[in-house]
Design an enzyme around this catalytic site. Sequence first.
Site, PDB file in Angstrom:
ATOM      1  N   PRO A 272      31.505  31.807   9.546  1.00 38.34           N
ATOM      2  CA  PRO A 272      30.731  32.894   8.931  1.00 38.34           C
ATOM      3  C   PRO A 272      29.350  32.423   8.477  1.00 38.34           C
ATOM      4  O   PRO A 272      29.196  31.292   8.015  1.00 38.34           O
ATOM      5  CB  PRO A 272      31.581  33.275   7.716  1.00 38.34           C
ATOM      6  N   ARG A 274      26.259  35.197   7.764  1.00 40.90           N
ATOM      7  CA  ARG A 274      25.721  36.313   7.001  1.00 40.90           C
ATOM      8  C   ARG A 274      26.584  36.718   5.798  1.00 40.90           C
ATOM      9  O   ARG A 274      26.067  36.957   4.706  1.00 40.90           O
ATOM     10  CB  ARG A 274      25.602  37.514   7.945  1.00 40.90           C
ATOM     11  N   ARG A 310      13.360  39.530  10.718  1.00 41.38           N
ATOM     12  CA  ARG A 310      14.416  40.461  11.143  1.00 41.38           C
ATOM     13  C   ARG A 310      13.925  41.886  11.392  1.00 41.38           C
ATOM     14  O   ARG A 310      14.348  42.506  12.371  1.00 41.38           O
ATOM     15  CB  ARG A 310      15.596  40.447  10.154  1.00 41.38           C
ATOM     16  N   CYS A 341      -1.436  39.448  12.098  1.00 42.60           N
ATOM     17  CA  CYS A 341      -2.158  40.268  13.066  1.00 42.60           C
ATOM     18  C   CYS A 341      -1.283  40.657  14.243  1.00 42.60           C
ATOM     19  O   CYS A 341      -1.390  40.115  15.345  1.00 42.60           O
ATOM     20  CB  CYS A 341      -3.414  39.539  13.522  1.00 42.60           C
ATOM     21  N   GLU A 342      -0.389  41.574  13.992  1.00 40.78           N
ATOM     22  CA  GLU A 342       0.530  42.154  14.970  1.00 40.78           C
ATOM     23  C   GLU A 342       0.898  43.519  14.437  1.00 40.78           C
ATOM     24  O   GLU A 342       1.193  43.644  13.255  1.00 40.78           O
ATOM     25  CB  GLU A 342       1.845  41.350  15.029  1.00 40.78           C
ATOM     26  N   TYR A 370      19.393  34.495   7.928  1.00 36.30           N
ATOM     27  CA  TYR A 370      18.400  34.757   8.975  1.00 36.30           C
ATOM     28  C   TYR A 370      17.053  35.204   8.404  1.00 36.30           C
ATOM     29  O   TYR A 370      16.323  35.965   9.021  1.00 36.30           O
ATOM     30  CB  TYR A 370      18.946  35.769  10.009  1.00 36.30           C
TER      31      TYR A 370
HETATM   32  C1  LIG Z   1      25.344  32.925  14.770  1.00 39.35           C
HETATM   33  C2  LIG Z   1      26.731  32.451  14.992  1.00 39.35           C
HETATM   34  C3  LIG Z   1      27.688  32.569  13.982  1.00 39.35           C
HETATM   35  C4  LIG Z   1      27.412  33.234  12.646  1.00 39.35           C
HETATM   36  O1  LIG Z   1      27.335  34.607  12.755  1.00 39.35           O
HETATM   37  P1  LIG Z   1      27.275  35.539  11.451  1.00 39.35           P
HETATM   38  O2  LIG Z   1      27.115  36.891  12.001  1.00 39.35           O
HETATM   39  O3  LIG Z   1      26.118  35.118  10.625  1.00 39.35           O
HETATM   40  O4  LIG Z   1      28.567  35.366  10.726  1.00 39.35           O
HETATM   41  C5  LIG Z   1      28.934  32.033  14.223  1.00 39.35           C
HETATM   42  N1  LIG Z   1      29.240  31.437  15.392  1.00 39.35           N
HETATM   43  C6  LIG Z   1      28.349  31.328  16.401  1.00 39.35           C
HETATM   44  C7  LIG Z   1      28.746  30.658  17.657  1.00 39.35           C
HETATM   45  C8  LIG Z   1      27.067  31.834  16.235  1.00 39.35           C
HETATM   46  O5  LIG Z   1      26.194  31.735  17.233  1.00 39.35           O
END
Ligand SMILES: *Cc1c(COP(=O)(O)O)cnc(C)c1O
Length: 409
Positions: A272, A274, A310, A341-342, A370
């Site tokens: 995990p 996020r 994001r 500048c975008e 992120y």
């Molecule tokens: C980015 C990623 C995660 C984490 O994903 P979340 O949505 O932040 O939980 C886990 N495993 C792999 C292989 C990833 O590329």
Amino acid sequence: MNFIQLRSNGLCIENISAFRLTKKYRTPFYCYSLAQLRNNFLRFNNVFKNIKPIICFSVKSNSNLTLLRELRKIGSGADVVSIGELLKAIKAGIHSKKIVFSGVGKTEEEINKAIKKRILLINVESESEVILINKISKKLSKKTSIGIRFNPNISGNTHKKISTGNKGEKFGLLYSDCVNLCKKIQKMKNVKLEGLSVHIGSQITDIKPFKNMLSTLDKLIERLKINFKFIDLGGGMGISYSNKEKKLNLKKYSQLVEKFMKNKDAKIIFEPGRVIVGDAGVLISKILYIKESANKKFIILDAGMNDLMRPALYNAKHQIIPLKKTNKKFTGNIEFVGPVCESSDKFLNQKVFVKIKEGDYVSFTHVGAYGMSLSSNYNIRPTIAEVMVTGSNHKLIRKRQSLENLVKN
Ligand SMILES: *Cc1c(COP(=O)(O)O)cnc(C)c1O
């Protein structure tokens, strides 16, 4: 539990008012609540306590060293996708037997390092990669633990730019390719196939894709007849970015995983990102100018798309809240933009916002994941500082990049 809250005296990160922090740190800066981070990790651990998973925090979601150290102290491992992330996880004190390495394009240098560090699993995504791992392992007289990443051809019902489990994506191996490669791996002398891994995407709030993922995994395992030591279910658990949005029901997910594990003795791994760090961070920014044009009120911030990518990259909507509460309101077409500048350097449109003026401060919420890790030097803008709050204390956990460094080449 919410450790970052708008109170009567304004936005507070634990016991500290965000406004007070703007007097100590130059904006823009990221600020994290340690209590929120710990709370999220421990809650995740608790929801899945019957399964006793190995939790490998996804370092790409936030790779701040202090933050990684704090997660390590409460038992976290790491999911890394580059040699840089691997070295950082090790520097944070994370035990190599709690590190998994994912990604479709690992270089020879990266594989070499991962083998030498004897990490828990290198999750392979192609036949050529396995052959290379086997070859390097032989040269080093090692037998390397690997996992195979399965692409279950399942849509995560999420933004297409963060979906990874569809058959048209570059990630993992499709069912029959997986079956064929497993047979080949079992004949190789310097790798041992210990893991089966999946990761179907990010910010998944619906339980169904996970349910489908587990049943597809069951079919594959039945077909393969391999007693995997580890089953790595990846990350992807979605959070709510505003009060109106739903988030993944983790409890339900844990019940599904418990059912899935009934006839297996493998160890579950989660990756995990996020869900652990997303709501633990805010981005504090100052209003440089307010400009009216073409029936719009542009609120020009000192934070740009290079600091928080994001919205430009995924059309993500991060809420923006004022640091000070007031009842006076602005109405009209309000657009929050950055200085880059975008034309895609814009964050949010609002019809109503509290009355703010040039020199006031605002905060982006839910930017712990992120946020900083996706930031760049575009427009030769230094990467910004990161601050951590715990209780009534705050400390700098990453300095703003120096301009001298930035203008060297
Ligand atoms: C980015 C990623 C995660 C984490 O994903 P979340 O949505 O932040 O939980 C886990 N495993 C792999 C292989 C990833 O590329």
